[in-house]
Design an enzyme around this catalytic site. Structure first.
Site, mmCIF file in Angstrom:
data_model
loop_
_atom_site.group_PDB
_atom_site.id
_atom_site.type_symbol
_atom_site.label_atom_id
_atom_site.label_comp_id
_atom_site.label_asym_id
_atom_site.label_seq_id
_atom_site.Cartn_x
_atom_site.Cartn_y
_atom_site.Cartn_z
ATOM 1 N N SER A 1 -11.981 17.472 4.196
ATOM 2 C CA SER A 1 -12.049 16.826 5.505
ATOM 3 C C SER A 1 -11.042 17.426 6.476
ATOM 4 C CB SER A 1 -11.744 15.339 5.334
ATOM 5 O OG SER A 1 -10.430 15.212 4.821
ATOM 6 N N GLU B 1 -10.857 19.380 8.766
ATOM 7 C CA GLU B 1 -11.182 19.508 10.191
ATOM 8 C C GLU B 1 -10.804 18.253 10.966
ATOM 9 O OE1 GLU B 1 -15.373 21.424 10.689
ATOM 10 O OE2 GLU B 1 -15.328 20.289 8.812
ATOM 11 N N ARG C 1 -2.492 9.952 -0.736
ATOM 12 C CA ARG C 1 -2.308 10.882 -1.856
ATOM 13 C C ARG C 1 -3.453 11.885 -1.919
ATOM 14 N NH1 ARG C 1 1.494 9.422 -5.455
ATOM 15 N NH2 ARG C 1 0.600 10.763 -7.041
ATOM 16 N N LEU D 1 2.265 -0.466 4.556
ATOM 17 C CA LEU D 1 3.712 -0.654 4.647
ATOM 18 C C LEU D 1 4.302 -0.216 5.981
ATOM 19 C CD1 LEU D 1 4.770 0.594 1.095
ATOM 20 C CD2 LEU D 1 4.398 -1.753 1.841
ATOM 21 N N TYR E 1 -16.569 15.066 -9.009
ATOM 22 C CA TYR E 1 -17.100 14.596 -7.739
ATOM 23 C C TYR E 1 -18.594 14.342 -7.895
ATOM 24 C CZ TYR E 1 -15.978 14.375 -2.780
ATOM 25 O OH TYR E 1 -15.679 13.947 -1.523
#
Lengths: 666, 598
Positions: B257, B259, B270, B324, B518
């Site tokens: 991702s 871009e 993460r 947080l 994936y």
């Protein structure tokens, strides 16, 4: 009393069952040689042809699991891994099957000949075969046949060969290997051999379980074993043994296969080859060791007629669907999969439940022959019964059994009396009809030894009982409810239920009750009795109806041998085994005690002499903590809690024994 | 779909002041939320109801051939002759059966903003740009989960941010700090999330402010001695890479991702990039993080490469998914731009030697990749292609319905690359693999960038789909892949999906102790009343299957709200308790109230 699924009454007569085809019919009309040499191309799992038997062994020996166990044993014992490895090779050679098509063809020929002389018909539900064929292509398949004769696995392989399905690999007892050539031939027709006991032998267990799992994972062939562990000598289903079931489920728990299809198979015999053998065995005549010459002697059997066999292939059950929402498979996630881990309790419970479920599914599709009904009536009416009365009662029982969902194979277009007559003549080894009086066969007594006579008689009774036993699973739930209604002497539902659950616990090894399903079993029993108009169920009460009396007294008589037998065993334990009895001596001691009572006339039913009943009773008492096992000087000793045993005996004896006996003891 | 990485950045609040916020908080209903976003007018450049740039999309042209529009990608402007057949065959879809999206949002569908007048007044005083235009709000109300895109195309949002603010580039983020001093703000995070991390809790009564960090996008310094760069966290991946390239450096962090996702988002989820074998994942790349929380600023006191100072506080921040605070600045490792790059591919291989990137696709995905082959211009090339195909299938005996392919990317100095390449091909040969050329390799990677665009195309024709991922030990990879794919097929059948689904997977990351897998899952939903519900049930069954087979809850997509219900099982009760107490201390008033994770 808490149970997961509520009982939802379903009319058992609505159960749909497949039709049968006779596989012997074609054999009688065409060449057996041609049949044995015909083109055999079974469908395969995933379309992959199975590997060679030798490669299979190699895979097992090189598997991480086996290597791990060898390393571990080597560390523990100081023995070099090479030596343990050699030991492993030997074990595996002794165990492994070696399927050879040529031998299968030989068997196909021989069995065709043998079956045609032995049996009138071998009837198979072809729709079941089609379902199996589909299942085999999708997922690894486990075949779970009932086990009442040696013929079982020969028959099953024969049927699968006939229908061009992959031949199964079969877990067989090591005792077969004693039969020299035959043992090796069985091996070449797909049997693999397991020692009867190998409790502590880690290497053996690793090889055995890995061998089975490898075949399953590879989809090598359908895996066949007997849930009951051994042939049922009484023709009642035995409580399932879980060892192999655990093994075949593990690849699913560990995600190594997507699913496993469990196929319950019910094999029903109109007349069992081993009927007299079983009876003597139950009476304590030691089982003849399987030997080739023994098998040859069995040839004289070949001239006899053993009626029909029904093989019913049940619906394949998806293990995945059974497990859905019941268990979490994640317990396998934290340890490499080749290292054996003890599964958590819910897995154990799950496997146990499935074991019972499968045995129940086998029972469901057992075919009940007219003779079973005749024997059930006859055994209640000893020493003799009028043939007309017998016929009348048999019809009554048939209708009752059918309304309770029994799968009765009653021939159409033949008069009832003819059906009964032909049943009697088929079972000429047990029963005879002399001038309208039907009695058990009595051999000429050559000795005046009373005990000897008793055993001869008891053997015939047990043979007869083994046929009655085939219908008990249909009746056991309503019968225990009926007996409870009768014995409690109150119409309060709670009291009836609590007596019912007492009986169910006591008979937990005698009959198949799914663990934790007390309420469902009770409700099922009530529902069936209500359907038969025997009882009326009110909000808090259960009332016996007019019509119910006949059913209740029939059920009482039907289960009397068990109620009485268990009381005798309790009496034995409380009177003669207070100091404890070693496990090895238990059976013979009970037998001696029972013989005394039988000869004195205090006890009527010979079935108490059956070692099966005696062992079942002990197993139940152990489970209920009424007895317990301790180890004394290398021997397992059974210790008895006298008060508890007495109370079981009294509770069982309510209404059945005269009240004053109970009073006298106080 | 695609994406890989949701970026979830958070605005922050100086917490010591929160207790004094009496004047703003008579009750909960006056509170607000903050989202973060990357560029001021993001929606001018990007689609409002689909993936990526407005000018780039798949269409079926007048001849009925698939075409990719725009100029941004290698594939742009090309005709893909095989795609239509693949699409129709795989899904049982037809170009006649269309499900076009609505052309514009129905503004009446959008709930009116809950605004807090005091807050607005103070905001005006700080001169931080803000907006409560519907377009701005709706654009930041979603990530790229299937149900979110579906809602944009034809559904409804129950709750969207009430306003958007763009804190700008003051040194040390003073503006954000002061902003937080006076007001408390809730953040959700924005962009490419595929874990429902950006979904606004429908029952949130407070004002939700989406904090767009797009203006915090500068590289503050580059340290060539230590090879680090100090960057504002709102920077987008491709901008970061481009700016570093100017100085001859790169981070090497390339999530699919990149871009659109931001540095802060990578930290907050993460993230993992495809070249992590050389450069490492985000947790390996980060040297220093500054995060502003309601309690104050959390950061380490030095830029030491590693320290033993108790549990690493960075690990409270990484993966906190905007619960947080806001990551404002990050010091990240950089490397000189590699001298040499080479793509490669191996057909039918099993390996354990790690190039910069390796992806092993199953057969379904191999065929999918081939469907994306552009039209070739010359007869000669097409002749060559035919010859290649003949060689592989006839001469080498590979079955095109069983072939799988590993795509590879080698990076480094030329000598090393060639050496490495040889090593990998040798291993491949040992297992019967066959080098299948650079072209196949590059196409494999292309699939990762265009897959999300393809989903939009599918959605025009009754096909919906999504991707999800997991990580799993090596010995369970094959079993997990097979079981999950099969579970998907079975669940589809049981839930009345009329056509067989596309259920395919690839290994995208390799580790010493396991791999990241994936999955792509898509199906034709004609004949199903509530496709999104069915889709979600199946995805959830697939996740259960993953967990039962020893896979993790997520490798890099994060938990968000989509996978919350499994977190307890995944990290144990005590683990949940630890996270809760951190949250309780850092943000007791739940200002960063996006309700991710816990």
């Amino acid at each position: 009393m808490a149970s997961e699924n509520a009982y939802s009454p379903q009319d058992p007569t609505l159960k749909k069952r497949d039709d049968f085809e006779d596989v012997l019919e074609e054999r009688r009309n065409s060449s057996d040689v041609k049949y044995a040499f015909r083109c055999y191309t079974p469908v395969l799992y995933n379309g992959i042809p199975p590997c060679k038997a030798s490669l299979l062994k190699h895979t097992v020996l090189k598997s991480d699991h086996v290597l791990f166990v060898i390393q571990q044993l080597s560390k523990e014992s100081g023995e070099s891994p090479e030596i343990i490895h050699e030991e492993a090779v030997e074990i595996l050679d002794e165990m492994a099957q070696n399927l050879k098509l040529s031998v299968v063809r030989f068997f196909a020929f021989m069995l065709s000949k043998a079956f045609k002389t032995l049996f009138q018909r071998v009837r198979v539900n072809e729709e079941g075969i089609q379902r199996l064929q589909q299942a085999i292509q999708q997922y690894p398949v486990v075949l779970l046949p009932s086990h009442r004769s040696y013929i079982d696995f020969l028959m099953l392989s024969y049927v699968l060969y006939t229908y061009d399905l992959s031949l199964p690999v079969i877990a067989a007892g090591m005792d077969f290997l004693g039969m020299k050539i035959v043992g090796e031939m069985l091996r070449m027709s797909g049997a693999f051999f397991i020692r009867r006991s190998f409790g502590g032998d880690k290497l053996y267990w690793a090889l055995f379980s890995e061998y089975v799992k490898t075949m399953l994972r590879k989809g090598y062939a359908p895996i066949e074993f007997f849930l009951e562990g051994t042939r049922s000598r009484t023709c009642k289903s035995l409580v399932p043994k879980l060892g192999l079931l655990n093994i075949v489920m593990e690849p699913f728990f560990k995600g190594e296969v997507f699913d496993v299809s469990l196929v319950p198979i019910s094999i029903s015999y109109e007349r069992i080859l081993e009927e007299s053998l079983y009876a003597y065995e139950l009476l304590g005549v030691p089982k003849p060791k399987e030997s080739t010459s023994g098998l040859l002697k069995a040839r004289k059997i070949l001239s006899d007629d053993f009626g029909s066999i029904h093989v019913y292939f049940g619906h394949p059950v998806s293990l995945r669907s059974l497990a859905q929402g019941k268990i979490s498979r994640s317990y396998c996630n934290l340890v490499p999969r080749h290292i054996p881990v003890k599964p958590p309790k819910d897995i154990f419970t799950f496997v146990n439940d499935i074991g019972y479920k499968m045995v129940r599914l086998q029972q469901e599709n057992m075919v009940i022959s007219p003779w079973v009904l005749v024997a059930s009536i006859l055994i209640q009416s000893l020493p003799q019964i009028d043939i007309n009365h017998l016929t009348e009662q048999t019809v009554w029982l048939r209708n009752l059994a059918q309304s309770f969902g029994a799968f009765v194979d009653w021939p159409d277009h033949i008069s009832v009396s003819k059906v009964v007559a032909s049943s009697i003549s088929l079972h000429h080894s047990i029963v005879k009809n002399t001038g309208g009086r039907v009695t058990l066969i009595e051999e000429k007594q050559d000795s005046s030894n009373l005990e000897h006579q008793l055993f001869k008689y008891a053997a015939t009774v047990l043979m007869c009982a083994s046929y009655r036993n085939q219908i008990l699973h249909i009746f056991v739930r309503p019968a225990l409810v009926a007996i409870s209604v009768h014995s409690v002497g109150s119409s309060r539902k709670e009291e009836i239920f609590s007596y019912f659950s007492f009986l169910r616990d006591i008979f937990s090894h005698e009959f198949i009750f799914a663990p934790g399903h007390t309420v469902q079993d009770f409700e099922e029993g009530c529902y069936l009795l209500m359907k038969a108009d025997a009882i009326q169920i009110l909000k808090t009460d259960i009332l016996l109806s007019e019509r119910g009396h006949k059913i209740v007294s029939f059920f009482l008589a039907m289960f009397q041998p068990f109620l009485e037998g268990y009381q005798v065993i309790c009496r034995y334990l409380s009177e003669e085994a207070l100091e404890g009895v070693t496990e090895n001596q238990y059976v013979s001691a009970v037998r001696k005690f029972a013989v005394k009572l039988l000869l004195s006339g205090a006890v009527k039913s010979c079935e108490v002499l059956s070692s099966d009943l005696q062992k079942n009773a002990l197993a139940a008492l152990l489970k209920l903590n009424i007895c317990r096992k301790t180890k004394e000087m290398e021997q397992v000793v059974v210790k008895v809690n006298r008060t508890a045993v007495n109370s079981v005996e009294d509770t069982l004896g309510r209404k059945l024994t005269p009240l004053k006996t109970a009073l006298a003891r106080l | 779909v695609c994406s890989g990485h949701c970026w979830s950045v958070c605005l922050s609040v100086a917490g010591c002041y929160i207790n004094k916020m009496y004047y703003l908080m008579p009750d909960d209903s006056t509170n607000c939320f903050v989202y973060i976003f990357t560029f001021l007018n993001r929606q001018d450049l990007l689609k409002w109801n689909g993936w990526g740039y407005s000018d780039s999309k798949f269409i079926f042209n007048k001849k009925g051939q698939a075409e990719f529009t725009g100029k941004r990608y290698r594939l742009s402007g090309m005709v893909l002759p095989a795609l239509r057949e693949w699409f129709e065959k795989t899904f049982g879809a037809s170009l006649e059966h269309k499900t076009p999206p609505r052309s514009a949002l129905n503004t009446s569908d959008i709930p009116a903003p809950i605004l807090n007048e005091d807050f607005l007044d103070d905001l005006k005083a700080t001169k931080i740009p803000f907006s409560h235009e519907i377009e701005d709000r709706i654009f930041r109300a979603h990530g790229h989960c299937l149900h979110e895109i579906f809602a944009l195309r034809e559904g409804k949002f129950e709750r969207v941010p009430d306003m958007v603010v763009w804190p700008s580039k003051y040194p040390n983020n003073k503006s954000i700090l002061s902003f937080g001093v006076k007001y408390f703000i809730f953040t959700l995070t924005g962009g490419t999330s595929v874990s429902s991390a950006l979904e606004c809790p429908p029952d949130e009564k407070r004002s939700i402010v989406s904090l767009d960090t797009s203006q915090m996008n500068r590289i503050l310094w580059i340290d060539e001695k230590n090879l680090t760069a100090h960057v504002e966290a709102g920077i987008i991946g491709q901008d970061l890479e481009r700016l570093l390239n100017v100085s001859g450096y790169c981070t090497g962090h390339e999530p699919d991702s990149m871009e659109f996702s931001t540095l802060g988002g990578w930290v907050a989820t993460r993230a993992s990039g495809m070249k992590k074998n050389i450069y490492g994942n985000i947790e390996d790349l980060v040297v220093h993080i500054r995060m502003v929380t309601p309690r104050g600023v959390i950061e380490k006191s030095c830029q030491g490469p590693r320290m033993s100072t108790g549990p690493d506080v960075h690990h409270f921040i990484m993966g906190s998914e905007g619960t947080l605070g806001v990551v404002t600045e990050v010091t990240i490792k950089i490397r000189p731009v590699p001298e040499y790059q080479k793509y490669g591919s191996v057909e039918v291989a099993k390996q354990r030697c790690a190039p910069a990137s390796i992806r092993l696709m199953d057969n379904a995905q191999f065929q999918f990749g081939h469907a994306l082959k552009p039209q070739v211009a010359s007869i000669f090339t097409s002749f060559l292609d035919g010859l290649k195909k003949f060689y592989i299938t006839k001469f080498k005996g590979f079955d095109p319905n069983q072939l799988c392919v590993a795509t590879l990317l080698f990076e480094g100095d030329r000598e090393k690359v060639l050496q490495h390449e040889k090593q990998v091909y040798d291993i491949a040969a040992k297992f019967g693999g066959l080098a299948a050329g650079e072209d196949n390799g590059q196409r494999g990677y292309m699939l990762t960038f265009v897959i999300a665009y393809l989903r939009d195309l599918g959605m025009d024709f009754y096909v919906i789909g999504e991707s999800f991922e997991t990580s799993v030990p090596w010995d369970r990879v094959l079993d997990l892949c097979r079981n999950v794919k099969e579970r998907i097929v079975r669940e589809c059948k049981e839930r009345g999906v009329q056509f067989p689904p596309l259920s395919t997977c690839r290994v995208t990351q390799t580790y010493d102790a396991g791999a990241c897998v994936y999955f792509y899952f898509a199906f034709n939903y004609r004949g199903i009343a509530d496709p999104i519900h069915v889709y979600e049930q199946i995805e959830s069954a697939a996740r259960e299957e993953i967990l039962a087979n020893g896979g993790s809850l997520s490798h890099h997509h994060g938990v968000g709200k989509l996978r919350k219900r499994w977190l307890q099982e995944a990290i144990s009760d005590v683990g949940i308790g630890m996270l809760k107490s951190v949250k309780q201390y850092v943000d007791p008033n739940n200002i960063f109230g996006n309700r991710n994770l816990l």
